[in-house]
Design a protein around this motif. Structure first.
Motif, PDB file in Angstrom:
ATOM      1  N   ASN A 201       0.759  -1.162   0.058  1.00 49.10           N
ATOM      2  CA  ASN A 201      -0.059  -0.057   0.045  1.00 49.10           C
ATOM      3  C   ASN A 201       0.813   1.283  -0.108  1.00 49.10           C
ATOM      4  O   ASN A 201       0.158   2.291   0.409  1.00 49.10           O
ATOM      5  CB  ASN A 201      -0.955   0.130   1.177  1.00 49.10           C
ATOM      6  CG  ASN A 201      -1.963  -0.977   0.955  1.00 49.10           C
ATOM      7  OD1 ASN A 201      -2.476  -1.166  -0.040  1.00 49.10           O
ATOM      8  ND2 ASN A 201      -2.333  -1.924   2.150  1.00 49.10           N
ATOM      9  N   GLN A 202       2.035   1.069  -0.306  1.00 50.10           N
ATOM     10  CA  GLN A 202       2.799   2.362  -0.688  1.00 50.10           C
ATOM     11  C   GLN A 202       3.540   2.591  -1.810  1.00 50.10           C
ATOM     12  O   GLN A 202       3.805   1.492  -2.635  1.00 50.10           O
ATOM     13  CB  GLN A 202       4.244   2.238   0.329  1.00 50.10           C
ATOM     14  CG  GLN A 202       5.172   3.488   0.252  1.00 50.10           C
ATOM     15  CD  GLN A 202       4.522   4.704   0.692  1.00 50.10           C
ATOM     16  OE1 GLN A 202       4.023   5.136   1.500  1.00 50.10           O
ATOM     17  NE2 GLN A 202       4.889   5.836  -0.437  1.00 50.10           N
ATOM     18  N   GLU A 203       3.437   3.843  -2.514  1.00 51.48           N
ATOM     19  CA  GLU A 203       4.169   3.646  -3.834  1.00 51.48           C
ATOM     20  C   GLU A 203       5.473   4.015  -3.865  1.00 51.48           C
ATOM     21  O   GLU A 203       6.144   4.909  -3.089  1.00 51.48           O
ATOM     22  CB  GLU A 203       3.321   5.112  -4.510  1.00 51.48           C
ATOM     23  CG  GLU A 203       1.862   4.857  -4.533  1.00 51.48           C
ATOM     24  CD  GLU A 203       1.018   6.065  -5.420  1.00 51.48           C
ATOM     25  OE1 GLU A 203       0.335   6.098  -6.266  1.00 51.48           O
ATOM     26  OE2 GLU A 203       1.471   7.497  -4.967  1.00 51.48           O
ATOM     27  N   TYR A 204       6.047   3.478  -4.671  1.00 53.71           N
ATOM     28  CA  TYR A 204       7.620   3.490  -5.280  1.00 53.71           C
ATOM     29  C   TYR A 204       7.593   3.873  -6.765  1.00 53.71           C
ATOM     30  O   TYR A 204       6.912   3.403  -7.395  1.00 53.71           O
ATOM     31  CB  TYR A 204       8.413   2.203  -4.883  1.00 53.71           C
ATOM     32  CG  TYR A 204       8.156   1.943  -3.276  1.00 53.71           C
ATOM     33  CD1 TYR A 204       9.231   2.019  -2.617  1.00 53.71           C
ATOM     34  CD2 TYR A 204       7.023   1.060  -2.830  1.00 53.71           C
ATOM     35  CE1 TYR A 204       8.930   1.858  -1.050  1.00 53.71           C
ATOM     36  CE2 TYR A 204       7.063   0.821  -1.510  1.00 53.71           C
ATOM     37  CZ  TYR A 204       8.205   1.293  -0.641  1.00 53.71           C
ATOM     38  OH  TYR A 204       8.073   0.828   0.651  1.00 53.71           O
ATOM     39  N   SER A 205       8.730   4.374  -6.824  1.00 52.44           N
ATOM     40  CA  SER A 205       8.969   4.590  -8.472  1.00 52.44           C
ATOM     41  C   SER A 205      10.448   4.263  -8.781  1.00 52.44           C
ATOM     42  O   SER A 205      11.401   4.314  -7.927  1.00 52.44           O
ATOM     43  CB  SER A 205       8.730   6.161  -8.555  1.00 52.44           C
ATOM     44  OG  SER A 205       9.846   6.859  -8.208  1.00 52.44           O
ATOM     45  N   ILE A 206      10.846   3.862 -10.004  1.00 47.25           N
ATOM     46  CA  ILE A 206      12.057   3.712 -10.565  1.00 47.25           C
ATOM     47  C   ILE A 206      12.227   4.333 -11.838  1.00 47.25           C
ATOM     48  O   ILE A 206      11.192   4.257 -12.751  1.00 47.25           O
ATOM     49  CB  ILE A 206      12.022   1.915 -10.788  1.00 47.25           C
ATOM     50  CG1 ILE A 206      13.442   1.794 -10.806  1.00 47.25           C
ATOM     51  CG2 ILE A 206      11.361   1.525 -11.548  1.00 47.25           C
ATOM     52  CD1 ILE A 206      13.975   0.599 -10.218  1.00 47.25           C
ATOM     53  N   ASP A 207      13.312   4.967 -12.209  1.00 46.13           N
ATOM     54  CA  ASP A 207      13.515   5.334 -13.565  1.00 46.13           C
ATOM     55  C   ASP A 207      13.061   4.306 -14.535  1.00 46.13           C
ATOM     56  O   ASP A 207      13.786   3.297 -14.733  1.00 46.13           O
ATOM     57  CB  ASP A 207      15.084   5.768 -13.656  1.00 46.13           C
ATOM     58  CG  ASP A 207      15.182   6.749 -14.727  1.00 46.13           C
ATOM     59  OD1 ASP A 207      14.972   6.169 -15.957  1.00 46.13           O
ATOM     60  OD2 ASP A 207      15.740   7.883 -14.578  1.00 46.13           O
ATOM     61  N   ILE A 208      12.601   4.888 -15.610  1.00 50.28           N
ATOM     62  CA  ILE A 208      11.798   3.990 -16.630  1.00 50.28           C
ATOM     63  C   ILE A 208      13.029   3.545 -17.657  1.00 50.28           C
ATOM     64  O   ILE A 208      12.842   2.479 -18.164  1.00 50.28           O
ATOM     65  CB  ILE A 208      10.839   4.780 -17.456  1.00 50.28           C
ATOM     66  CG1 ILE A 208       9.859   3.687 -18.304  1.00 50.28           C
ATOM     67  CG2 ILE A 208      11.532   5.731 -18.117  1.00 50.28           C
ATOM     68  CD1 ILE A 208       9.053   2.929 -17.485  1.00 50.28           C
TER      69      ILE A 208
ATOM     70  N   PHE B 103       8.233   6.976  -2.870  1.00 51.50           N
ATOM     71  CA  PHE B 103       9.392   6.796  -2.648  1.00 51.50           C
ATOM     72  C   PHE B 103      10.071   6.575  -3.974  1.00 51.50           C
ATOM     73  O   PHE B 103       9.718   6.042  -4.910  1.00 51.50           O
ATOM     74  CB  PHE B 103       9.544   5.414  -1.755  1.00 51.50           C
ATOM     75  CG  PHE B 103       9.408   6.044  -0.398  1.00 51.50           C
ATOM     76  CD1 PHE B 103      10.068   6.752   0.761  1.00 51.50           C
ATOM     77  CD2 PHE B 103       8.399   5.234   0.313  1.00 51.50           C
ATOM     78  CE1 PHE B 103       9.675   6.972   1.906  1.00 51.50           C
ATOM     79  CE2 PHE B 103       7.865   5.623   1.659  1.00 51.50           C
ATOM     80  CZ  PHE B 103       8.668   6.414   2.246  1.00 51.50           C
ATOM     81  N   LYS B 104      11.249   7.051  -4.241  1.00 51.29           N
ATOM     82  CA  LYS B 104      12.160   7.103  -5.534  1.00 51.29           C
ATOM     83  C   LYS B 104      13.331   6.005  -5.230  1.00 51.29           C
ATOM     84  O   LYS B 104      14.204   6.318  -4.183  1.00 51.29           O
ATOM     85  CB  LYS B 104      12.557   8.493  -5.864  1.00 51.29           C
ATOM     86  CG  LYS B 104      13.647   8.349  -6.929  1.00 51.29           C
ATOM     87  CD  LYS B 104      13.164   7.984  -8.266  1.00 51.29           C
ATOM     88  CE  LYS B 104      14.066   8.163  -9.276  1.00 51.29           C
ATOM     89  NZ  LYS B 104      15.133   7.047  -9.484  1.00 51.29           N
ATOM     90  N   ILE B 105      13.334   5.079  -5.708  1.00 56.01           N
ATOM     91  CA  ILE B 105      14.443   3.975  -5.720  1.00 56.01           C
ATOM     92  C   ILE B 105      15.842   4.453  -6.163  1.00 56.01           C
ATOM     93  O   ILE B 105      15.442   5.070  -7.678  1.00 56.01           O
ATOM     94  CB  ILE B 105      13.862   2.560  -6.190  1.00 56.01           C
ATOM     95  CG1 ILE B 105      12.735   2.439  -5.529  1.00 56.01           C
ATOM     96  CG2 ILE B 105      14.916   1.572  -6.190  1.00 56.01           C
ATOM     97  CD1 ILE B 105      12.572   1.938  -4.250  1.00 56.01           C
ATOM     98  N   ASN B 106      16.885   4.437  -5.695  1.00 50.79           N
ATOM     99  CA  ASN B 106      18.134   4.348  -6.435  1.00 50.79           C
ATOM    100  C   ASN B 106      18.476   2.991  -7.259  1.00 50.79           C
ATOM    101  O   ASN B 106      18.707   1.887  -6.496  1.00 50.79           O
ATOM    102  CB  ASN B 106      19.310   4.620  -5.262  1.00 50.79           C
ATOM    103  CG  ASN B 106      20.652   4.664  -6.022  1.00 50.79           C
ATOM    104  OD1 ASN B 106      20.827   4.020  -6.905  1.00 50.79           O
ATOM    105  ND2 ASN B 106      21.216   5.727  -5.315  1.00 50.79           N
ATOM    106  N   GLU B 107      18.286   3.126  -8.358  1.00 50.98           N
ATOM    107  CA  GLU B 107      18.167   1.812  -9.299  1.00 50.98           C
ATOM    108  C   GLU B 107      19.426   1.030  -9.199  1.00 50.98           C
ATOM    109  O   GLU B 107      19.539  -0.030  -9.007  1.00 50.98           O
ATOM    110  CB  GLU B 107      17.874   2.275 -10.681  1.00 50.98           C
ATOM    111  CG  GLU B 107      16.536   2.858 -10.784  1.00 50.98           C
ATOM    112  CD  GLU B 107      16.648   4.407 -10.668  1.00 50.98           C
ATOM    113  OE1 GLU B 107      15.430   4.927 -10.721  1.00 50.98           O
ATOM    114  OE2 GLU B 107      17.703   5.030 -10.280  1.00 50.98           O
ATOM    115  N   SER B 108      20.417   1.677  -9.358  1.00 52.52           N
ATOM    116  CA  SER B 108      22.040   1.155  -9.405  1.00 52.52           C
ATOM    117  C   SER B 108      22.244   0.545  -8.250  1.00 52.52           C
ATOM    118  O   SER B 108      22.578  -0.742  -7.953  1.00 52.52           O
ATOM    119  CB  SER B 108      22.896   2.052  -9.690  1.00 52.52           C
ATOM    120  OG  SER B 108      23.026   2.477 -11.092  1.00 52.52           O
ATOM    121  N   PHE B 109      21.874   1.145  -6.764  1.00 47.18           N
ATOM    122  CA  PHE B 109      22.199   0.453  -5.585  1.00 47.18           C
ATOM    123  C   PHE B 109      21.286  -0.702  -5.416  1.00 47.18           C
ATOM    124  O   PHE B 109      21.611  -1.607  -4.986  1.00 47.18           O
ATOM    125  CB  PHE B 109      22.012   1.592  -4.542  1.00 47.18           C
ATOM    126  CG  PHE B 109      22.230   1.207  -3.258  1.00 47.18           C
ATOM    127  CD1 PHE B 109      23.749   1.127  -2.647  1.00 47.18           C
ATOM    128  CD2 PHE B 109      21.506   0.822  -2.361  1.00 47.18           C
ATOM    129  CE1 PHE B 109      24.066   0.699  -1.480  1.00 47.18           C
ATOM    130  CE2 PHE B 109      21.915   0.092  -1.066  1.00 47.18           C
ATOM    131  CZ  PHE B 109      23.149   0.033  -0.695  1.00 47.18           C
TER     132      PHE B 109
END
Length: 138
Positions: free
Chosen positions: A11-18, A124-130
């Motif tokens: 129930n929490q939104e997260y995002s990742i660079d497309i 929440f924005k994810i740090n994709e590489s990490f």
């Protein structure tokens, strides 16, 4: 403008660079890997490639087993490919860099880059590489 894939976990939104997203698929059952970390659901075979499947909620210690997973997001970055299961994929979101609020998280949350604040939403924005590195190296 940045474009991010927004998904739901517990129930929490997260995002990742497309640009890291290789594919989005409906959830499928994986083949369990004996003696693997709890957050690893197993492996999946996508067109002949064997890819580790990470349970996103378990990886970030925010898991609710009563919520059904509906989607798998396949990421590619730093010459590595992983898949992670999520509750749902919501949208592709364009936002201005100013909407991203960087927060000094403790090292348990170092996979988070910050929070995108839009109207009444906090994503929440994810740090994709990490995140990819953490999933592969654990």
């Amino acid at each position: 403008m940045s474009k991010n894939l927004v998904f739901l976990s517990n129930n929490q939104e997260y995002s990742i660079d497309i640009s890291y997203v290789k594919e989005i698929r409906n959830w499928i059952k994986s083949t369990i890997i004996p003696n693997s970390p709890e957050f690893v659901e197993g492996i999946i075979n996508i067109r002949g490639s064997v890819i580790p499947l990470i349970n996103f909620g378990k990886k970030i210690n925010s898991y609710n087993e009563n919520i059904l997973k509906k989607a798998i997001i396949i990421l590619e970055g730093d010459n590595k490919i992983i898949a992670f299961s999520v509750d749902d994929v919501l949208e592709i979101l364009s936002y201005h860099k100013e909407a991203l609020r960087r927060i000094n998280f403790n090292e348990n949350f170092s996979f988070l880059e910050g929070i995108i604040s839009l109207d009444e939403r906090s994503i929440f924005k994810i740090n994709e590489s990490f995140f990819i590195k953490e999933c592969i190296n654990d």
